[in-house]
Design an enzyme around this catalytic site. Structure first.
Site, short mmCIF file in Angstrom:
data_model
loop_
_atom_site.label_atom_id
_atom_site.label_comp_id
_atom_site.label_asym_id
_atom_site.label_seq_id
_atom_site.Cartn_x
_atom_site.Cartn_y
_atom_site.Cartn_z
CG ASP A 196 -1.88 1.16 1.20
OD1 ASP A 196 -1.46 2.28 0.85
OD2 ASP A 196 -3.06 0.94 1.47
CG HIS A 197 1.55 4.21 -3.24
ND1 HIS A 197 0.30 3.86 -3.66
CD2 HIS A 197 1.67 5.53 -3.45
CE1 HIS A 197 -0.32 4.94 -4.09
NE2 HIS A 197 0.49 5.97 -3.99
CG HIS A 218 -4.17 4.37 -0.98
ND1 HIS A 218 -3.23 3.36 -0.91
CD2 HIS A 218 -4.37 4.58 -2.30
CE1 HIS A 218 -2.90 2.99 -2.14
NE2 HIS A 218 -3.58 3.72 -3.00
C1 BG6 Z 1 -3.33 4.50 -6.58
C2 BG6 Z 1 -4.63 4.55 -7.31
O1 BG6 Z 1 -3.32 3.46 -5.66
O2 BG6 Z 1 -3.13 5.73 -5.91
C3 BG6 Z 1 -4.67 5.73 -8.28
O3 BG6 Z 1 -4.82 3.34 -8.03
C4 BG6 Z 1 -4.34 7.00 -7.57
O4 BG6 Z 1 -5.94 5.83 -8.91
C5 BG6 Z 1 -3.07 6.85 -6.75
O5 BG6 Z 1 -4.18 8.00 -8.54
C6 BG6 Z 1 -2.81 8.08 -5.89
O6 BG6 Z 1 -1.55 7.98 -5.33
P1 BG6 Z 1 -0.73 9.28 -4.94
O7 BG6 Z 1 0.53 8.75 -4.34
O8 BG6 Z 1 -0.50 10.05 -6.21
O9 BG6 Z 1 -1.59 10.03 -3.99
#
Ligand code: BG6
Length: 490
Positions: free
Chosen positions: A177-178, A240
C-alpha cells in the site's frame, strides 16, 4: 540492519510501474549503498526483450525521473531480462535456470524477492508456479511483493490469498500500500507516540472530528479498463484511506514491532462501525466528475473518457463518515473524501479539537477558532498547529496563529519516495509498512457492504460534480448535518 544480498525478480518489468517507480527507487537505493554489490535484478514480461533492451530502459527511466545517472552503467550491469509466459511451466524453468546462475555469480545465498508489478489477474497463477516450478525452493529468504488491487472484494481477495498462501507464508508476503511508504504517513505514529502533547488529547474528550482528504487533479487517464470495474471506493478507500484511519485511531502499540503495530491496526478495523443497507446513504456519498476546467483548460466528463461506458455509474469520488465504536473514539466522526478531477492534488489530515469549555474573549468580533492539527501528507510534507493568540495592541483580542513544521524543507529533496522506502523495508525483512491479510480482509468486508448497495441502485445522478471542484454538494452536507464543514485543503 546490514545490506542483504538478494535476487530481485520483477514480473511486469516492461510496464509503467517498473519504469516510473521501481527502477528509479532501486537506483536511489544503490546510490545510497542500501543495495550493496551482491544483488541482481531479473526483469520479466511477455515481450521478447534482450538484456540490453532492459538495461537501456532502466537507464532511460532513471534519467527521466531523477535527471542524473552517475554510476548508471555499473548499476544496470546487475540487470537481466527473460521473456516469460505466466501460464507456462517451461517459462518458469527458464527463469529458474537464470536465477540459479545469478545466485552463484553474485553470491546471493538463495535470497529471493519476487515483485509482482503487473495485471492482478495473474498474481495467483504466478505465485503458484513459483512454488510448483521450484523458484522459491532455495535456502535463503523468499518474499513475495504484491501490488494492488488485492482482489476486487472480500471473496476474490480470499481466493487470491488462498492461492498465494499455498506458495508463501504470511510472513513472506508483502502487500503493497504505497501510502504506507509516504514519509508523513509514517510520521503519524511518531507525532502521536513521541510527543507528550498530543496523546493525552487524542480521544473523544478533546477531539471533535477528524477529516482526511486525498484529492487528485488527474482524471482516469488511460486506466479506464481497470477503473470502470473498481471506482474510487475500491481504488482508494479500501486501502489508502482506511490505512490512514487505522494509523490515526490505533492504540499505542506495546512496542514498535511489526506484529504489535499490525495487531493494533487490526483492532481499529474490527471496531469500525459497519455501514450497510439503508444506512449507506446517511454515511456515504458518491460522485462522478462532469466536464469542467482544470488550470484554465476544458476537460471532458468521466463518461466521455477513453474506454468509459457513456452511461457509466462508476464513482470517481467518495466521501464518508466512519465511526469507530470503541472507548477512545465513541462519538467522534472520521470523515474521509477522495476523488479524481478535483480542484487540487493534496492529501491532508485535519484533527479538529473541541471548543474550550468557555470563551472569555467574546468582546472580539469573531468566534474563537478551534484548535486544529493539520498533517500535510502531500505535496507539502509537514504539520501545522492552529492556535489562538493575543492580537497586538491595547485590547485583549485574539487572533489565530499557525505553528508550522515543514518536513520537506528540513530533509530537502532527499526525502525518499514511498517505493524506495518500501523496497528497502522488504530487502531488510521489515513488513510493518505492508498490509497484513487481516487488515485487507476486514477492510474489504467494510467496503463490500457499501458497494453492494451502490451496485444494486443503478439510478445515479451522475455526473454530479464539475471537474476542478471539491466534489458534489452532498459531500458538504454530510458534515453540515453534524454541524461541521470540510476545512479547506487548498
Ligand atoms: C493508486 C490509485 O493506488 O493511488 C490511483 O490506483 C491514484 O488511482 C493513486 O491515482 C494516488 O496515489 P498518490 O501517491 O498520487 O496520492
Amino acid at each position: 540492519k546490514e545490506t542483504p544480498s538478494s535476487l530481485i525478480m520483477i514480473f511486469g518489468a516492461t510496464g509503467d510501474l517498473a519504469k516510473r517507480k521501481l527502477f528509479p527507487s532501486l537506483y536511489h537505493l544503490y546510490r545510497k549503498g542500501r543495495l550493496g554489490n551482491n544483488f541482481a535484478v531479473i526483469g520479466t514480461a511477455r515481450r521478447p526483450w534482450t538484456h540490453e533492451e532492459l538495461k537501456e530502459n532502466v537507464k532511460d527511466s532513471v534519467l527521466t525521473s531523477i535527471g542524473k545517472s552517475e554510476n548508471i552503467d555499473e548499476f544496470v550491469s546487475h540487470f537481466y531480462y527473460q521473456a516469460h509466459d505466466v501460464k507456462n511451466t517451461e517459462s518458469y524453468i527458464e527463469l529458474k535456470k537464470l536465477a540459479d546462475k545469478l545466485d552463484e555469480q553474485y553470491s546471493l545465498n538463495g535470497n529471493r524477492i519476487f515483485y509482482l508489478a503487473m495485471a492482478p489477474e495473474f498474481f495467483g497463477t504466478i505465485a503458484e508456479h513459483l512454488k510448483t516450478d521450484g523458484l522459491n525452493d532455495t535456502k535463503g529468504f523468499k518474499r513475495l511483493v504484491i501490488e494492488k488491487p488485492f482482489g476486487h472484494d472480500l471473496e476474490s481477495a480470499k481466493t487470491l490469498n488462498a492461492q498465494i498462501r499455498k506458495a508463501f507464508n504470511e510472513e513472506e508476503i508483502y502487500r503493497i500500500d504505497h501510502y504506507l511508504g509516504k514519509a508523513m504517513v509514517q510520521n503519524i505514529e511518531v507525532i502521536r507516540f513521541a510527543n507528550a502533547l498530543f496523546e493525552p488529547l487524542w480521544n473523544n474528550r478533546y477531539i471533535s472530528n477528524i477529516q482526511i482528504t486525498s484529492s487528485e487533479v488527474l482524471g482516469v487517464e488511460e486506466r479506464a479498463r481497470y477503473y470502470e470495474t473498481s471506482g474510487a471506493l475500491r481504488d482508494m478507500v479500501q486501502n489508502h484511506m482506511l490505512q490512514m484511519v487505522a494509523l490515526l485511531a490505533m492504540e499505542p502499540p506495546i512496542k514498535l514491532s511489526t506484529d504489535e503495530i499490525r495487531s493494533e491496526k487490526v483492532r481499529v478495523f474490527r471496531a469500525l462501525r459497519p455501514i450497510e443497507g439503508d444506512h449507506v446513504k446517511e454515511y456515504f456519498v458518491r460522485g462522478q466528475y462532469g466536464s469542467g476546467q482544470i488550470d484554465g483548460k476544458d476537460v471532458p466528463a468521466y463518461r466521455n473518457e477513453l474506454n468509459v461506458d457513456p452511461a457509466s455509474n462508476t464513482e470517481t469520488f467518495v466521501a464518508g463518515k466512519l465511526m469507530i465504536d470503541n472507548f477512545r473514539w465513541a462519538g467522534v466522526p472520521f470523515y474521509i473524501r477522495t476523488g479524481k478531477r478535483m480542484e487540487t492534488k493534496s492529501t491532508k489530515i485535519v484533527i479538529q479539537f473541541k471548543d474550550i469549555p468557555m470563551n472569555l474573549y467574546y468582546n472580539t468580533d469573531h468566534q474563537l477558532a478551534p484548535n486544529l492539527l493539520v498533517i500535510h501528507i502531500q505535496p507539502e510534507e509537514g504539520i501545522t498547529l492552529h492556535l489562538n493568540a493575543k492580537k497586538s495592541g491595547q485590547h485583549m483580542e485574539t487572533t489565530p496563529v499557525k505553528l508550522n513544521f515543514s518536513n520537506t524543507s528540513t530533509h530537502g529533496i532527499n526525502t525518499p519516495e514511498a517505493y524506495e522506502k518500501l523496497l528497502d523495508d522488504c530487502l531488510r525483512g521489515d513488513a510493518t509498512n505492508f498490509a497484513h491479510w487481516d487488515e485487507v480482509a476486514l477492510s474489504w468486508n467494510f467496503v463490500d457492504k457499501i458497494s453492494e448497495v451502490w451496485e444494486n441502485k443503478t439510478q445515479t445522478e451522475f455526473p454530479n460534480y464539475a471537474s476542478g471542484t471539491m466534489g458534489p454538494k452532498a459531500s458538504d452536507q454530510l458534515l453540515e448535518k453534524d454541524g461541521f464543514f470540510w476545512w479547506p485543503v487548498t
